[in-house]
Scaffold this active site. Structure first.
Site, PDB file in Angstrom:
ATOM      1  N   ASP A  67       0.971  -1.062   0.002  1.00 41.75           N
ATOM      2  CA  ASP A  67      -0.051  -0.023   0.032  1.00 41.75           C
ATOM      3  C   ASP A  67       1.040   1.254   0.035  1.00 41.75           C
ATOM      4  O   ASP A  67       2.149   1.053   0.255  1.00 41.75           O
ATOM      5  CB  ASP A  67      -0.772  -0.002   1.268  1.00 41.75           C
ATOM      6  CG  ASP A  67      -0.321  -0.192   2.551  1.00 41.75           C
ATOM      7  OD1 ASP A  67       0.913  -0.225   2.553  1.00 41.75           O
ATOM      8  OD2 ASP A  67      -1.060  -0.493   3.461  1.00 41.75           O
ATOM      9  N   ASN A 136      -7.065  -0.432  14.381  1.00 44.07           N
ATOM     10  CA  ASN A 136      -8.571  -0.535  14.022  1.00 44.07           C
ATOM     11  C   ASN A 136      -8.822  -1.719  13.147  1.00 44.07           C
ATOM     12  O   ASN A 136      -9.868  -1.834  12.830  1.00 44.07           O
ATOM     13  CB  ASN A 136      -8.777   0.904  13.094  1.00 44.07           C
ATOM     14  CG  ASN A 136      -8.135   0.758  11.824  1.00 44.07           C
ATOM     15  OD1 ASN A 136      -7.377   0.003  11.504  1.00 44.07           O
ATOM     16  ND2 ASN A 136      -8.632   1.996  11.214  1.00 44.07           N
ATOM     17  N   HIS A 138      -7.255  -2.727  10.534  1.00 46.29           N
ATOM     18  CA  HIS A 138      -7.205  -2.677   9.171  1.00 46.29           C
ATOM     19  C   HIS A 138      -5.881  -3.590   8.648  1.00 46.29           C
ATOM     20  O   HIS A 138      -5.063  -3.933   9.390  1.00 46.29           O
ATOM     21  CB  HIS A 138      -6.855  -1.256   8.382  1.00 46.29           C
ATOM     22  CG  HIS A 138      -5.368  -0.577   8.833  1.00 46.29           C
ATOM     23  ND1 HIS A 138      -5.520   0.617   8.530  1.00 46.29           N
ATOM     24  CD2 HIS A 138      -4.521  -1.120   9.285  1.00 46.29           C
ATOM     25  CE1 HIS A 138      -4.043   0.979   8.897  1.00 46.29           C
ATOM     26  NE2 HIS A 138      -3.449  -0.111   9.221  1.00 46.29           N
ATOM     27  N   GLU A 143      -9.713  -0.530   5.370  1.00 46.66           N
ATOM     28  CA  GLU A 143     -10.135  -0.043   6.583  1.00 46.66           C
ATOM     29  C   GLU A 143     -11.388  -0.541   7.086  1.00 46.66           C
ATOM     30  O   GLU A 143     -11.924  -1.345   6.099  1.00 46.66           O
ATOM     31  CB  GLU A 143     -10.384   1.604   6.526  1.00 46.66           C
ATOM     32  CG  GLU A 143      -9.201   2.413   6.065  1.00 46.66           C
ATOM     33  CD  GLU A 143      -7.955   2.605   7.150  1.00 46.66           C
ATOM     34  OE1 GLU A 143      -7.986   1.684   7.993  1.00 46.66           O
ATOM     35  OE2 GLU A 143      -7.448   3.665   7.036  1.00 46.66           O
TER      36      GLU A 143
HETATM   37  C1  F6R Z   1       1.604  -0.825   6.196  1.00 47.83           C
HETATM   38  C2  F6R Z   1       0.264  -1.266   6.076  1.00 47.83           C
HETATM   39  C3  F6R Z   1      -0.296  -1.241   7.511  1.00 47.83           C
HETATM   40  C4  F6R Z   1       0.472  -1.804   8.697  1.00 47.83           C
HETATM   41  C5  F6R Z   1      -0.478  -1.462   9.979  1.00 47.83           C
HETATM   42  C6  F6R Z   1       0.471  -1.890  11.423  1.00 47.83           C
HETATM   43  O1  F6R Z   1       1.992  -1.052   4.880  1.00 47.83           O
HETATM   44  O2  F6R Z   1      -0.148  -2.008   5.446  1.00 47.83           O
HETATM   45  O3  F6R Z   1      -1.674  -1.791   7.532  1.00 47.83           O
HETATM   46  O4  F6R Z   1       0.690  -3.026   8.594  1.00 47.83           O
HETATM   47  O5  F6R Z   1      -0.923  -0.177  10.215  1.00 47.83           O
HETATM   48  O6  F6R Z   1       1.404  -0.899  11.657  1.00 47.83           O
HETATM   49  P1  F6R Z   1       2.636  -1.127  12.312  1.00 47.83           P
HETATM   50  O7  F6R Z   1       3.369  -2.296  11.740  1.00 47.83           O
HETATM   51  O8  F6R Z   1       3.385   0.053  12.224  1.00 47.83           O
HETATM   52  O9  F6R Z   1       2.062  -1.366  13.735  1.00 47.83           O
END
Ligand code: F6R
Length: 243
Positions: A67, A136, A138, A143
């Site tokens: 992403d 959340n 995701h 989302e």
């Molecule tokens: C990033 C992504 C997000 C993260 C998620 C957790 O490419 O796809 O979904 O995996 O927000 O973020 P961290 O690992 O920083 O806690």
């Protein structure tokens, strides 16, 4: 779903690294989709070292970026592009033809999504996806509320994502939209790994793994995946029921 709980983040990351290296070893031309962020960072570092010391160094696998923050430059240290360049592309020694990342500045983001979907289709789909989980629930930028049957898409970011995402940036940065592979990519990937560590992930891990499978917690969809592995440290697993 295969759930594995480790003593700490280092052990969970090491296991993730082993599984990543194993994928590349078994299928050197694998298509592998990687998330950016704090959760997989150490795993990537360890995997790069393991590969450097193996005969698989230089394997022709393809990295696909999960992403990106729409409109954020690849030169911005908070971008997913910057992260993947520093933690995967450079340390793994990937050549320019070995990775495909979303263009955050695409004139037509819908077309960018269609191009990513077409790329994945011509490559025969994704062999392995390594993902984290947002507070959340995701996965990527899928989302809460995102249906499970969509491929790449542009999305208005949830308030939690906009706020938590600030941790990647050196200064306050407006984060409104994301571009992401879809949950359908996740479900169709031949294998999926989710890594989550730290007590701040404990509540959402409990919801995702023990609550209803529902689009309100996108990560819960992993329970429908035929080959998903969840790697947690004890802190992230702390609120799961003891079996
Ligand atoms: C990033 C992504 C997000 C993260 C998620 C957790 O490419 O796809 O979904 O995996 O927000 O973020 P961290 O690992 O920083 O806690």
């Amino acid at each position: 779903m295969n759930l594995r709980v480790f003593n700490n983040q280092t052990e969970a990351s090491f296991q993730t690294a082993l599984l990543l290296v194993d994928q590349i070893t078994r299928k050197p031309d694998s298509v592998i989709c990687l998330a950016s962020g704090d959760s997989p960072r150490l795993a990537y570092e360890l995997a790069a070292v393991l590969l450097r010391h193996s005969r698989m160094d230089g394997a022709s696998w393809t990295l696909v970026g999960l992403d990106e923050w729409l409109g954020i430059s690849p030169e911005n240290p908070g971008s997913c592009h910057f992260f993947l360049r520093n933690h995967v592309i450079a340390p793994f020694g990937l050549s320019a033809g070995q990775y495909r990342l979303f263009n955050a500045h695409a004139q037509n983001p819908q077309q960018e999504c269609a191009a990513m979907d077409a790329f994945l289709e011509t490559r025969g789909g994704i062999d392995l996806m390594v993902v984290g989980i947002g507070l959340n629930g995701h996965i990527g930028f899928n989302e809460p509320g995102t249906p499970a049957d969509v491929y790449s898409h542009v999305i208005e970011l949830d308030g939690v994502t906009q706020q938590v995402g600030q941790k990647y940036f050196t200064q306050e940065t407006p984060l409104r939209q994301g571009i992401t592979l879809g949950l359908r990519h996740l479900l169709e990937a031949r294998a999926a790994l989710l890594i989550a560590t730290g007590d701040h992930k404990a509540a959402i891990i409990r919801e995702a793994l023990t609550g209803p499978v529902s689009s309100s917690v996108p990560a819960s969809i992993l329970r429908k995946h035929p080959n998903a592995t969840i790697l947690l440290d004890k802190a992230a697993a702390a609120r799961l029921p003891v079996s």
